[in-house]
Design a protein around this motif. Sequence first.
Motif, PDB file in Angstrom:
ATOM      1  N   VAL A 143      -9.478  -2.577  -1.879  1.00 34.51           N
ATOM      2  CA  VAL A 143     -10.332  -1.635  -1.148  1.00 34.51           C
ATOM      3  C   VAL A 143      -9.544  -0.962  -0.026  1.00 34.51           C
ATOM      4  N   VAL A 144      -8.736  -1.738   0.702  1.00 31.96           N
ATOM      5  CA  VAL A 144      -7.948  -1.172   1.801  1.00 31.96           C
ATOM      6  C   VAL A 144      -6.940  -0.154   1.265  1.00 31.96           C
ATOM      7  N   LYS A 145      -6.243  -0.504   0.195  1.00 36.59           N
ATOM      8  CA  LYS A 145      -5.288   0.438  -0.392  1.00 36.59           C
ATOM      9  C   LYS A 145      -5.996   1.693  -0.895  1.00 36.59           C
ATOM     10  N   GLY A 146      -7.171   1.524  -1.462  1.00 39.95           N
ATOM     11  CA  GLY A 146      -7.946   2.678  -1.894  1.00 39.95           C
ATOM     12  C   GLY A 146      -8.342   3.569  -0.741  1.00 39.95           C
ATOM     13  N   ALA A 147      -8.756   2.944   0.385  1.00 37.00           N
ATOM     14  CA  ALA A 147      -9.122   3.722   1.565  1.00 37.00           C
ATOM     15  C   ALA A 147      -7.917   4.485   2.108  1.00 37.00           C
ATOM     16  N   GLU A 148      -6.755   3.839   2.117  1.00 36.93           N
ATOM     17  CA  GLU A 148      -5.542   4.521   2.569  1.00 36.93           C
ATOM     18  C   GLU A 148      -5.186   5.679   1.646  1.00 36.93           C
TER      19      GLU A 148
ATOM     20  N   ALA B 169      -9.522 -11.565   6.319  1.00 33.88           N
ATOM     21  CA  ALA B 169      -9.071 -10.178   6.439  1.00 33.88           C
ATOM     22  C   ALA B 169      -7.601 -10.099   6.823  1.00 33.88           C
ATOM     23  N   GLN B 170      -7.158 -10.937   7.740  1.00 32.87           N
ATOM     24  CA  GLN B 170      -5.761 -10.920   8.155  1.00 32.87           C
ATOM     25  C   GLN B 170      -4.846 -11.324   7.005  1.00 32.87           C
ATOM     26  N   ALA B 171      -5.254 -12.324   6.224  1.00 35.42           N
ATOM     27  CA  ALA B 171      -4.440 -12.728   5.076  1.00 35.42           C
ATOM     28  C   ALA B 171      -4.349 -11.596   4.049  1.00 35.42           C
ATOM     29  N   SER B 172      -5.442 -10.870   3.854  1.00 37.19           N
ATOM     30  CA  SER B 172      -5.405  -9.720   2.938  1.00 37.19           C
ATOM     31  C   SER B 172      -4.508  -8.623   3.496  1.00 37.19           C
ATOM     32  N   LYS B 173      -4.579  -8.412   4.813  1.00 37.19           N
ATOM     33  CA  LYS B 173      -3.712  -7.414   5.443  1.00 37.19           C
ATOM     34  C   LYS B 173      -2.241  -7.769   5.227  1.00 37.19           C
ATOM     35  N   GLN B 174      -1.905  -9.051   5.394  1.00 36.01           N
ATOM     36  CA  GLN B 174      -0.513  -9.457   5.203  1.00 36.01           C
ATOM     37  C   GLN B 174      -0.091  -9.360   3.743  1.00 36.01           C
ATOM     38  N   MET B 175      -1.034  -9.533   2.833  1.00 33.24           N
ATOM     39  CA  MET B 175      -0.726  -9.345   1.419  1.00 33.24           C
ATOM     40  C   MET B 175      -0.310  -7.899   1.164  1.00 33.24           C
ATOM     41  N   ILE B 176      -0.988  -6.954   1.844  1.00 35.66           N
ATOM     42  CA  ILE B 176      -0.626  -5.542   1.717  1.00 35.66           C
ATOM     43  C   ILE B 176       0.724  -5.274   2.383  1.00 35.66           C
TER      44      ILE B 176
END
Length: 577
Positions: free
Chosen positions: A99-104, A63-70
């Motif tokens: 999914v995170v970008k979609g939620a935002e 999850a943290q690696a995906s967060k840093q990708m964003i």
Amino acid sequence: MRTADAGHAVPRGDPASLLDGLIAAAGASHARACALLLALCLVCFLPGFVSLQPMDRDEPRFAQASKQMIETGDLVDIRFQGEARHKKPVGIYWAQSAVVKGAEALGFDQARSTIAVYRVPSLVGAVLASLFTYWAALAFLPRRGALLAAALFSACIMISAEARLAKTDALLTACSVAAMGALARVWLGRISPGRARGRPDLTTLLVFWLAMAIGILVKGPMVPLFVGLAAVALSVKQRSGLWLMDLRPGFGLVLTLVIVAPWFVAIAWKSGGAFFGEAVGHDMLGKVGGAAEKHGAPPGTYLVVFFATFWPGAAFAALAAPFAFANRRDDATAFLIAWIVPAWLLLEAVPTKLPHYVLPLMPAVAILTLLALARGALDPDRWGAKAMAALMVVIPVGLTIGLVTIAWTFDHVVPLAGLPLLLASCAAAILAWILFARRLPERALACAILASALLSPAVFGLTQPVLAALKVSPRLAAIRDGLPCTDPKVASLGYREPSLVFLIGTDLAMLNTGAEAKEFLARGGCRLVFVTDPFLAGFLAEVPSAGGDRAAPVGRVSGFNINSGRRIDLSAYAVTP
């Protein structure tokens, strides 16, 4: 499918007969069967989906690696804080980031720091794994049997756990069972004596090759490995591999390369080839050559833990083993054996062992179990059968006792909210054993699935939230959020779990000594340090000489570190100018 319980009636209104009616109604059409499977998945997978803390260590790393990708906008390189994370391909990170970008985009401001958002691809993967298990089972069983096979897999503990964890294994399982379901149709439709040729249709071919390509992007060679081992075993049985030509490998390999090659070329260029050295040389071969990250175990481990990880179906699966051996020359049984045995033996031989490694093989176990049931092979009168079936009672009874004990020992609470469902799960498991002893194996299996559907919300939805001792990182993050200043700089001395990085932020500083803590606090502004007890004396010896306002104690957290298996105590000190 003629029900295996035909001729053995139970009283009308009995829970087993009600379940039988539900299965019969759902089995009337594919749409109803899929709707029932979806409902079962939501009951088993959703409780605790939001309230469960980031589970160290793999989940928050992903999850943290995906967060840093964003945060960086770099969709090629994968990093955890400042460290390159060259262990798995990019597929899961892309899925989580999307999914995170979609939620935002939908207005969810806290999406990047909410672990449940990163778990959505795993939830989708677990549901798809259930539905693909149904599709794969239809190659071997009529609709009712395929429905029960998929339900048995969906109810097992391992897929239920992976549906709640933001990592690769649920999606990997979906890709694996999809590819194997397509391969089964090719195998069963090949030219053989007394059988007309049944070429696979375009849908089957697309399912196979897309599952291979997506599987490679999610977890490298694992889906091709599972498929390849089965294909080799079946080709040896057939004494020819020509049947594999029905997969149209030329078309498939081109399609696969079009999908996977761009990222692999990009990461090779960006990392200077380091990705392949780390992923293959260190991560994969390291696990083959030794016990990576202290996860070593002897051969046979998966077979032992299978009775927990594949609960409630493990006892039934064990009873189906003699049927599989006796019918090993039958095409359908041979395929399922080839799906399970070569890969299982390979994973048993590898020193590094984690329970979820055999998850992609469990759909085949469920299908084989139902195939044995359909042919009347789950006989309670066989020697040891009733004792084996009684093992299904152990898990709910053991979890009920264990969770109550843990809650009282660490938090001095009794999980009263979860107790009714925990006891109901125990009752359903006992009823399943009684029904099996009465020669009603299909209804026994249905009651075992019900036991799992009761246990999941009891454990994850009602009991887990009250176990505060297990939520060390969330409680530390709550101290940060309660400071009378905005955007404090945070460091940790002695506690290095990835869950804290995910909850606090990418810039969390990891300290090694009290002197480093002194220097960190002296930089000015609002600052917070978490200190474990073994480092506390050294920290307190250094802190009074820090510049600016003195650090003041602002909280203390005691709990249980799941990874170390030990109690942990931390103190929080803050400078709040």
